[in-house]
Enzyme design. Structure first.
Site, PDB file in Angstrom:
ATOM      1  N   ARG A   1       1.189  -5.503  14.426  1.00 20.77           N
ATOM      2  CA  ARG A   1      -0.233  -6.126  14.561  1.00 20.77           C
ATOM      3  C   ARG A   1      -0.491  -7.319  15.659  1.00 20.77           C
ATOM      4  O   ARG A   1       0.382  -8.700  15.520  1.00 20.77           O
ATOM      5  CB  ARG A   1      -0.610  -6.405  13.201  1.00 20.77           C
TER       6      ARG A   1
ATOM      7  N   ASN B   1       0.525  -1.182  -0.123  1.00 14.23           N
ATOM      8  CA  ASN B   1      -0.104  -0.181   0.065  1.00 14.23           C
ATOM      9  C   ASN B   1       0.855   0.893   0.161  1.00 14.23           C
ATOM     10  O   ASN B   1       0.410   2.577  -0.858  1.00 14.23           O
ATOM     11  CB  ASN B   1      -1.109  -0.013   1.294  1.00 14.23           C
TER      12      ASN B   1
ATOM     13  N   TYR C   1      -7.507 -13.494   8.716  1.00 10.09           N
ATOM     14  CA  TYR C   1      -5.929 -13.137   7.974  1.00 10.09           C
ATOM     15  C   TYR C   1      -6.031 -14.838   7.594  1.00 10.09           C
ATOM     16  O   TYR C   1      -6.197 -15.827   8.689  1.00 10.09           O
ATOM     17  CB  TYR C   1      -4.381 -12.616   8.387  1.00 10.09           C
TER      18      TYR C   1
ATOM     19  N   LYS D   1       1.996   9.215  14.970  1.00  8.47           N
ATOM     20  CA  LYS D   1       1.077   9.896  14.396  1.00  8.47           C
ATOM     21  C   LYS D   1       0.207   9.591  15.634  1.00  8.47           C
ATOM     22  O   LYS D   1      -0.100   8.461  16.363  1.00  8.47           O
ATOM     23  CB  LYS D   1       0.928   8.646  13.592  1.00  8.47           C
ATOM     24  N   LEU D   2      -0.958  10.948  15.780  1.00  9.36           N
ATOM     25  CA  LEU D   2      -1.838  10.182  16.344  1.00  9.36           C
ATOM     26  C   LEU D   2      -3.714  10.156  15.817  1.00  9.36           C
ATOM     27  O   LEU D   2      -4.451  10.830  16.565  1.00  9.36           O
ATOM     28  CB  LEU D   2      -1.795  11.677  17.337  1.00  9.36           C
TER      29      LEU D   2
ATOM     30  N   ASP E   1      -0.306   3.794   6.159  1.00  9.08           N
ATOM     31  CA  ASP E   1       0.254   3.429   4.566  1.00  9.08           C
ATOM     32  C   ASP E   1       0.417   4.577   3.681  1.00  9.08           C
ATOM     33  O   ASP E   1       1.114   4.911   3.308  1.00  9.08           O
ATOM     34  CB  ASP E   1       0.076   2.357   3.822  1.00  9.08           C
TER      35      ASP E   1
HETATM   36  O1  KDG Z   1      -2.402  -1.632   6.896  1.00  8.42           O
HETATM   37  C1  KDG Z   1      -3.272  -1.653   6.278  1.00  8.42           C
HETATM   38  C2  KDG Z   1      -2.447  -3.280   6.502  1.00  8.42           C
HETATM   39  O2  KDG Z   1      -2.571  -4.219   7.998  1.00  8.42           O
HETATM   40  C3  KDG Z   1      -3.183  -4.071   5.772  1.00  8.42           C
HETATM   41  O3  KDG Z   1      -3.721  -3.753   4.203  1.00  8.42           O
HETATM   42  C4  KDG Z   1      -3.583  -5.750   6.236  1.00  8.42           C
HETATM   43  O4  KDG Z   1      -1.384  -4.949   5.596  1.00  8.42           O
HETATM   44  C5  KDG Z   1      -2.203  -6.243   6.260  1.00  8.42           C
HETATM   45  C6  KDG Z   1      -1.647  -6.918   7.691  1.00  8.42           C
HETATM   46  O5  KDG Z   1      -1.375  -7.670   7.676  1.00  8.42           O
HETATM   47  O6  KDG Z   1      -2.304  -6.332   8.926  1.00  8.42           O
END
Ligand code: KDG
Length: 305
Positions: free
Chosen positions: A163, A34, A99, A221-222, A253
């Site tokens: 994540r 992205n 995912y 980033k806020l 992104d």
């Molecule tokens: O920032 C957006 C991404 O999180 C999304 O496109 C999916 O790459 C991704 C991820 O691993 O969460």
């Protein structure tokens, strides 16, 4: 030569565009992909380093990058693995990801995947917390890429993109702490930092990042409150553009890619962050990570108006 070379995992996106309905719109995602597409749309010369499956989705990504003008000479195609994918679901607390990516082609990248020499020909290498999280070999690949970049005098941009579905918090904290020492530009979100440090105060967060060993520029980033640029001497707050967001997937992104693109076009940090804030806000006005990424004309028009 390239302005920006990014490294990470592309994921096919299935986005729930109507709440409470089981309908999903196919698009494209993957944070660093992205970012590099956002940068290309701002006029930057970009390349992407990754591995895709020898499947329809991998072919769709190759076609997408070609159409966006992103160099794919460093994209490997793996006949024994698949391209990853994710679902976006929208609820009262914003969007959530599910995912299907374990064992994906990108997670099988190794430091040997970097042999094409694209990094050495770039102004910026861009990587993220997701690139580090997806597997140990991908993590090794990111550290190897950062080392190659630094040895060649290439600037290293790191987006925290935490994540917690992908790795445990303690490992994420240790790894990101190590990685940020190798970055010349660190782009954490306050949300991510709150998980990593346990505090929600921007000033103390920036202190934590400096204590961890960050020596370059940090842009915290806020979200709707904009961002703070910390260049190691001064801290400068920059306001965000308020919009009625439809889907914030990929906004961070877009911020990263636009910021790097504008730095390559000669902007100072304040102008580049202002531009990136507007680009990121515009990217939330439609569904999906890639489709709504704005082009330079749209961002410039909004900045003027
Ligand atoms: O920032 C957006 C991404 O999180 C999304 O496109 C999916 O790459 C991704 C991820 O691993 O969460």
């Amino acid at each position: 030569d390239f302005d920006i070379v990014a490294l990470g995992e592309p994921l096919v996106e299935l986005n729930q565009t109507h709440k409470d309905q089981l309908q999903y719109l196919q698009g494209f995602g993957g944070d660093t992909s992205n970012a590099v597409i956002a940068a290309a749309r701002q006029g930057a010369r970009c390349a992407y380093l990754t591995r895709v499956g020898d499947d329809t989705f991998g072919a769709q990504f190759l076609a997408l990058w070609l159409a966006e003008g992103v160099d794919t000479s460093g994209v490997e195609v793996d006949a024994s693995a698949h391209t990853g994918l994710y679902f976006v679901q929208h609820g009262p607390d914003g969007h959530a990801f599910s995912y299907l990516r374990r064992g994906s082609a990108a997670s099988l990248m190794t430091p040997a995947s970097l042999a094409g020499g694209q990094i050495e020909r770039a102004r910026f290498l861009h990587v993220s917390g997701i690139s580090l999280a997806i597997s140990t070999s991908a993590c090794d690949t990111v550290f190897a890429a950062m080392a190659r970049a630094r040895a060649a005098g290439v600037e290293v941009s790191l987006d925290s993109n935490l994540r917690l579905r992908l790795w445990p918090l303690d490992r994420a904290r240790a790894t990101l702490r190590e990685a940020l020492c190798h970055a010349t530009l660190f782009l954490p979100s306050m949300d991510d930092m709150q998980h990593l440090t346990g505090n929600d105060d921007p000033e103390r967060t920036l202190d934590w990042i400096r204590d961890a060993g960050a020596t370059g520029v940090v842009v915290l980033k806020l979200g709707k409150d904009g961002s703070i640029i910390d260049d190691g001497k001064t801290r400068t707050p920059i306001a965000a553009l308020r919009v009625d967001a439809v889907d914030a997937t990929g906004a961070g992104d877009c911020f990263a890619g636009s910021l790097l693109a504008r730095r390559c076009q000669g902007d100072n940090w304040v102008d580049a962050v202002r531009y990136a804030n507007v680009a990121a806000a515009l990217s939330t006005l439609g569904y999906g990570a890639v489709n709504p990424l704005p082009r330079a004309e749209q961002v410039l028009a909004k900045l003027k108006g």
